[in-house]
Enzyme design. Sequence first.
Site, PDB file in Angstrom:
ATOM      1  N   LYS A  91      49.511  52.338  51.546  1.00  0.00           N
ATOM      2  CA  LYS A  91      49.301  50.976  51.017  1.00  0.00           C
ATOM      3  C   LYS A  91      48.572  50.127  52.062  1.00  0.00           C
ATOM      4  O   LYS A  91      49.170  49.296  52.743  1.00  0.00           O
ATOM      5  CB  LYS A  91      50.647  50.365  50.610  1.00  0.00           C
ATOM      6  N   LEU A 120      48.765  55.058  44.351  1.00  0.00           N
ATOM      7  CA  LEU A 120      49.888  54.545  45.132  1.00  0.00           C
ATOM      8  C   LEU A 120      51.189  54.983  44.457  1.00  0.00           C
ATOM      9  O   LEU A 120      51.288  54.951  43.223  1.00  0.00           O
ATOM     10  CB  LEU A 120      49.833  53.015  45.212  1.00  0.00           C
ATOM     11  N   TYR A 160      50.604  46.988  53.999  1.00  0.00           N
ATOM     12  CA  TYR A 160      51.346  45.848  53.467  1.00  0.00           C
ATOM     13  C   TYR A 160      52.353  46.290  52.427  1.00  0.00           C
ATOM     14  O   TYR A 160      52.329  47.430  51.960  1.00  0.00           O
ATOM     15  CB  TYR A 160      50.385  44.805  52.896  1.00  0.00           C
ATOM     16  N   GLU A 215      44.858  54.711  38.171  1.00  0.00           N
ATOM     17  CA  GLU A 215      45.905  53.683  38.079  1.00  0.00           C
ATOM     18  C   GLU A 215      45.230  52.346  37.831  1.00  0.00           C
ATOM     19  O   GLU A 215      44.005  52.264  37.743  1.00  0.00           O
ATOM     20  CB  GLU A 215      46.751  53.651  39.359  1.00  0.00           C
TER      21      GLU A 215
HETATM   22  N1  PDD Z   1      50.262  46.206  44.215  1.00  0.00           N
HETATM   23  N2  PDD Z   1      48.909  50.798  42.572  1.00  0.00           N
HETATM   24  C1  PDD Z   1      48.262  49.936  43.352  1.00  0.00           C
HETATM   25  C2  PDD Z   1      46.841  50.228  43.714  1.00  0.00           C
HETATM   26  C3  PDD Z   1      48.908  48.781  43.827  1.00  0.00           C
HETATM   27  O1  PDD Z   1      48.255  47.931  44.629  1.00  0.00           O
HETATM   28  C4  PDD Z   1      50.246  48.526  43.431  1.00  0.00           C
HETATM   29  C5  PDD Z   1      51.010  47.319  43.900  1.00  0.00           C
HETATM   30  C6  PDD Z   1      50.885  49.455  42.591  1.00  0.00           C
HETATM   31  C7  PDD Z   1      52.307  49.280  42.125  1.00  0.00           C
HETATM   32  O2  PDD Z   1      53.219  49.512  43.181  1.00  0.00           O
HETATM   33  P1  PDD Z   1      54.652  48.790  43.213  1.00  0.00           P
HETATM   34  O3  PDD Z   1      55.304  49.101  41.917  1.00  0.00           O
HETATM   35  O4  PDD Z   1      55.325  49.413  44.362  1.00  0.00           O
HETATM   36  O5  PDD Z   1      54.372  47.303  43.377  1.00  0.00           O
HETATM   37  C8  PDD Z   1      50.189  50.590  42.188  1.00  0.00           C
HETATM   38  C9  PDD Z   1      50.864  45.015  44.760  1.00  0.00           C
HETATM   39  C10 PDD Z   1      51.866  44.395  43.864  1.00  0.00           C
HETATM   40  C11 PDD Z   1      49.787  44.048  45.225  1.00  0.00           C
HETATM   41  O6  PDD Z   1      48.832  44.540  45.819  1.00  0.00           O
HETATM   42  O7  PDD Z   1      49.908  42.843  45.034  1.00  0.00           O
END
Ligand code: PDD
Length: 284
Positions: free
Chosen positions: A147, A204, A33, A179
Amino acid sequence: MSRVVYVNGEYVHEEDAKISVFDRGFLFADGVYEVAAVIGGKLVDNEAHLARLERSLTELKMRCPVPFTEIPVIQRELVEVNDIDEGMVYLQVSRGVADRDFNFPKKEQPSLVMFTQDRPVSSSPKAVRGIRVSSQPDIRWKRRDIKTVQLLAQSLAKEAALSAGADDAWMVEDGFVTEGSSNNAFIITADGTLVTRQLGNDILHGITRRAVLEIAAEEGLTVEERPFTVVEAQGAAEAFSTSASALVMPVISIDNKTISQGVPGPITRKLRERYIEIAQETAV
Ligand code: PDD
């Protein structure tokens, strides 16, 4: 009001949006996703999100059911019909419908689902106050750079954080923060150095993380990409997390230990402000 969502080629009202019980996303969490922020009705850093989607798909040998160029067209259509000024567009590709079998189906027809969420992004009250985080064991699999929709570990970590009186979880493995539960974790040391874990399979590769590191470089900050412990974070001058949904989110305490003065720090606020400025200028 019912949203219009996209399911496998059709725009339908959410109550009519259906996926088979045999979809491998449902049975095996066999899906990936992306979440892109919407500011001023436009998509923030969407190209980078789609590049990461392509990488996630490749890593799992999954194909996208529509040409990649079609995805932003669908995203924009949803933003428009649902009249989203600020919020998110969620998109998910799963390996599709097949009788339950661990092996991949011979003839694969992947599913593509997209929907919007209408919520404040650039003017979130939480960002003004900052959030409290609780450290939780990182019990996820070893390919966190992909992801995938297998988010139960993160969901459990968030629930545990909530029970501990915090707003979110920072996950810890072998003594170091990996993270946040759905974001990347950063601290700023007493001498003003920005520290965040280096890229690898254990986190991620956040799109917001990358943008914030670019801003930090422009601002002349020293950056160290290395692991840090909860104790180091508790003693830091500032802390924050980054994600498409929360942008740059100040963290004011970790495991009930207040960070510095217990308010969003000046460097964090500057990075958030600058991130939003750039997002407004470059969103398409
Ligand atoms: N989550 N780490 C994890 C485990 C994440 O699920 C996310 C993002 C990030 C940050 O990635 P980015 O800056 O590309 O959004 C880091 C999304 C927002 C979610 O699951 O809703």
